[in-house]
Scaffold this motif. Structure first.
Motif, PDB file in Angstrom:
ATOM      1  N   ALA A  29       0.831  -1.201   0.000  1.00  0.00           N
ATOM      2  CA  ALA A  29       0.000   0.000   0.000  1.00  0.00           C
ATOM      3  C   ALA A  29       0.867   1.252   0.000  1.00  0.00           C
ATOM      4  CB  ALA A  29      -0.927   0.000   1.203  1.00  0.00           C
ATOM      5  N   ASN A  30       1.934   1.247   0.771  1.00  0.00           N
ATOM      6  CA  ASN A  30       2.792   2.428   0.902  1.00  0.00           C
ATOM      7  C   ASN A  30       4.251   2.144   0.600  1.00  0.00           C
ATOM      8  OD1 ASN A  30       0.581   4.040   1.819  1.00  0.00           O
ATOM      9  ND2 ASN A  30       0.748   2.989   3.781  1.00  0.00           N
ATOM     10  N   ARG A  31       4.543   0.943   0.106  1.00  0.00           N
ATOM     11  CA  ARG A  31       5.924   0.575  -0.216  1.00  0.00           C
ATOM     12  C   ARG A  31       6.071   0.469  -1.719  1.00  0.00           C
ATOM     13  NH1 ARG A  31       7.776  -5.031   1.832  1.00  0.00           N
ATOM     14  NH2 ARG A  31       7.521  -5.641  -0.327  1.00  0.00           N
ATOM     15  N   GLN A  32       7.094   1.115  -2.257  1.00  0.00           N
ATOM     16  CA  GLN A  32       7.321   1.088  -3.693  1.00  0.00           C
ATOM     17  C   GLN A  32       7.940  -0.235  -4.123  1.00  0.00           C
ATOM     18  OE1 GLN A  32       9.567   4.521  -4.829  1.00  0.00           O
ATOM     19  NE2 GLN A  32       7.863   5.899  -4.483  1.00  0.00           N
ATOM     20  N   LEU A  33       7.772  -0.522  -5.405  1.00  0.00           N
ATOM     21  CA  LEU A  33       8.374  -1.725  -5.981  1.00  0.00           C
ATOM     22  C   LEU A  33       9.873  -1.517  -6.159  1.00  0.00           C
ATOM     23  CD1 LEU A  33       5.666  -2.468  -8.706  1.00  0.00           C
ATOM     24  CD2 LEU A  33       5.947  -3.586  -6.498  1.00  0.00           C
ATOM     25  N   ASP A  34      10.628  -2.596  -6.169  1.00  0.00           N
ATOM     26  CA  ASP A  34      12.077  -2.510  -6.325  1.00  0.00           C
ATOM     27  C   ASP A  34      12.479  -2.096  -7.730  1.00  0.00           C
ATOM     28  OD1 ASP A  34      12.437  -3.264  -3.685  1.00  0.00           O
ATOM     29  OD2 ASP A  34      12.511  -5.402  -4.181  1.00  0.00           O
ATOM     30  N   PRO A  36      12.344   0.211 -10.736  1.00  0.00           N
ATOM     31  CA  PRO A  36      11.882   1.586 -10.974  1.00  0.00           C
ATOM     32  C   PRO A  36      10.924   1.704 -12.171  1.00  0.00           C
ATOM     33  CG  PRO A  36      14.270   1.535 -10.762  1.00  0.00           C
ATOM     34  CD  PRO A  36      13.806   0.123 -10.785  1.00  0.00           C
ATOM     35  N   ALA A  37      11.155   0.936 -13.218  1.00  0.00           N
ATOM     36  CA  ALA A  37      10.271   1.009 -14.387  1.00  0.00           C
ATOM     37  C   ALA A  37       8.876   0.489 -14.044  1.00  0.00           C
ATOM     38  CB  ALA A  37      10.860   0.207 -15.546  1.00  0.00           C
ATOM     39  N   MET A  38       8.826  -0.587 -13.269  1.00  0.00           N
ATOM     40  CA  MET A  38       7.535  -1.148 -12.872  1.00  0.00           C
ATOM     41  C   MET A  38       6.815  -0.206 -11.905  1.00  0.00           C
ATOM     42  SD  MET A  38       6.771  -5.018 -11.554  1.00  0.00           S
ATOM     43  CE  MET A  38       7.665  -5.768 -12.911  1.00  0.00           C
ATOM     44  N   GLU A  39       7.563   0.431 -11.025  1.00  0.00           N
ATOM     45  CA  GLU A  39       6.958   1.392 -10.093  1.00  0.00           C
ATOM     46  C   GLU A  39       6.424   2.604 -10.856  1.00  0.00           C
ATOM     47  OE1 GLU A  39       5.442   3.207  -6.809  1.00  0.00           O
ATOM     48  OE2 GLU A  39       6.116   1.141  -6.986  1.00  0.00           O
ATOM     49  N   ARG A  40       7.124   3.035 -11.894  1.00  0.00           N
ATOM     50  CA  ARG A  40       6.650   4.147 -12.723  1.00  0.00           C
ATOM     51  C   ARG A  40       5.321   3.790 -13.386  1.00  0.00           C
ATOM     52  NH1 ARG A  40      10.129   4.188 -16.547  1.00  0.00           N
ATOM     53  NH2 ARG A  40      11.847   4.659 -15.163  1.00  0.00           N
ATOM     54  N   GLU A  41       5.218   2.555 -13.913  1.00  0.00           N
ATOM     55  CA  GLU A  41       3.956   2.092 -14.499  1.00  0.00           C
ATOM     56  C   GLU A  41       2.851   2.080 -13.456  1.00  0.00           C
ATOM     57  OE1 GLU A  41       4.762  -1.793 -16.149  1.00  0.00           O
ATOM     58  OE2 GLU A  41       4.465  -1.005 -18.166  1.00  0.00           O
ATOM     59  N   ALA A  42       3.179   1.618 -12.263  1.00  0.00           N
ATOM     60  CA  ALA A  42       2.187   1.567 -11.183  1.00  0.00           C
ATOM     61  C   ALA A  42       1.718   2.974 -10.825  1.00  0.00           C
ATOM     62  CB  ALA A  42       2.775   0.874  -9.957  1.00  0.00           C
ATOM     63  N   GLN A  43       2.651   3.910 -10.711  1.00  0.00           N
ATOM     64  CA  GLN A  43       2.288   5.292 -10.373  1.00  0.00           C
ATOM     65  C   GLN A  43       1.413   5.912 -11.455  1.00  0.00           C
ATOM     66  OE1 GLN A  43       2.828   7.244  -7.661  1.00  0.00           O
ATOM     67  NE2 GLN A  43       3.732   5.491  -6.604  1.00  0.00           N
ATOM     68  N   GLU A  44       1.777   5.710 -12.718  1.00  0.00           N
ATOM     69  CA  GLU A  44       0.971   6.258 -13.812  1.00  0.00           C
ATOM     70  C   GLU A  44      -0.447   5.709 -13.772  1.00  0.00           C
ATOM     71  OE1 GLU A  44       3.100   5.411 -17.401  1.00  0.00           O
ATOM     72  OE2 GLU A  44       4.715   6.803 -16.926  1.00  0.00           O
ATOM     73  N   LEU A  78       0.915  -5.991 -11.076  1.00  0.00           N
ATOM     74  CA  LEU A  78       2.025  -5.669 -11.988  1.00  0.00           C
ATOM     75  C   LEU A  78       3.163  -6.666 -11.811  1.00  0.00           C
ATOM     76  CD1 LEU A  78       2.426  -1.790 -12.116  1.00  0.00           C
ATOM     77  CD2 LEU A  78       2.100  -3.333 -14.036  1.00  0.00           C
ATOM     78  N   MET A  79       3.478  -7.003 -10.571  1.00  0.00           N
ATOM     79  CA  MET A  79       4.545  -7.977 -10.313  1.00  0.00           C
ATOM     80  C   MET A  79       4.166  -9.360 -10.835  1.00  0.00           C
ATOM     81  SD  MET A  79       6.195  -7.007  -6.607  1.00  0.00           S
ATOM     82  CE  MET A  79       4.777  -7.535  -5.701  1.00  0.00           C
ATOM     83  N   ALA A  80       2.859  -9.657 -10.868  1.00  0.00           N
ATOM     84  CA  ALA A  80       2.402 -10.961 -11.367  1.00  0.00           C
ATOM     85  C   ALA A  80       2.408 -11.022 -12.891  1.00  0.00           C
ATOM     86  CB  ALA A  80       1.001 -11.251 -10.843  1.00  0.00           C
ATOM     87  N   GLY A  81       2.645  -9.875 -13.544  1.00  0.00           N
ATOM     88  CA  GLY A  81       2.746  -9.879 -14.998  1.00  0.00           C
ATOM     89  C   GLY A  81       1.565  -9.278 -15.730  1.00  0.00           C
ATOM     90  N   ASP A  82       0.568  -8.759 -15.017  1.00  0.00           N
ATOM     91  CA  ASP A  82      -0.563  -8.113 -15.689  1.00  0.00           C
ATOM     92  C   ASP A  82      -0.137  -6.768 -16.263  1.00  0.00           C
ATOM     93  OD1 ASP A  82      -2.106 -10.219 -14.912  1.00  0.00           O
ATOM     94  OD2 ASP A  82      -3.340  -9.106 -13.490  1.00  0.00           O
TER      95      ASP A  82
END
Length: 139
Positions: A29-34, A36-44, A78-82
């Motif tokens: 909920a409040n922890r970013q993904l390791d 950075p590209a995947m976290e950027r997708e999540a934020q967008e 996102l981590m699961a590949g969706d």
């Protein structure tokens, strides 16, 4: 017995209101993904999804527990590949079109997209008729 019923009627709503907030936040909920590209997708994606409790904030901006759960779902999926679009579709199917700031055009939402155009055309038609009458009256 009446005292017990009265106690239950008074304190049951209070206990249900505090139950959600006493739960610990979801892990992502409040922890970013390791990554950075995947976290950027999540934020967008999170900035395009509406918090259902706040209703005026995206899930990225909201501190509501439900928004935290939705952020967790976005990151874990996102981590699961969706893909972001698969996640958006899943959330829309689960919570309805209101969850997305960019709703889909469907059988139930097309009037919302068509109404502004219809009103504009109706206004232009009325304006043209009124101005046409005034020009004809001046001649």
């Amino acid at each position: 017995m009446r005292l017990l019923i009265l106690f239950a009627l008074i304190f049951a709503p209070v206990m249900t209101l505090t139950a959600q907030d006493s739960m610990p936040a979801a892990p992502y909920a409040n922890r970013q993904l390791d990554d950075p590209a995947m976290e950027r997708e999540a934020q967008e994606l999170m900035f395009t999804l509406r918090c259902l409790k706040c209703q005026s904030q995206s899930i990225a901006d909201s501190d509501a527990p439900m928004a935290g759960d939705m952020r967790h779902q976005v990151r874990t999926r996102l981590m699961a590949g969706d893909s972001p679009e698969q996640i958006r579709s899943w959330l829309v199917d689960r919570y309805g079109d209101y969850v997305s700031y960019a709703p889909r055009v469907s059988a139930s939402t097309w009037p919302l997209f068509a109404l502004p155009l219809v009103l504009f055309l109706l206004g232009a038609f009325i304006l043209r008729r009124r101005l046409g009458r005034k020009k004809g009256a001046e001649v």
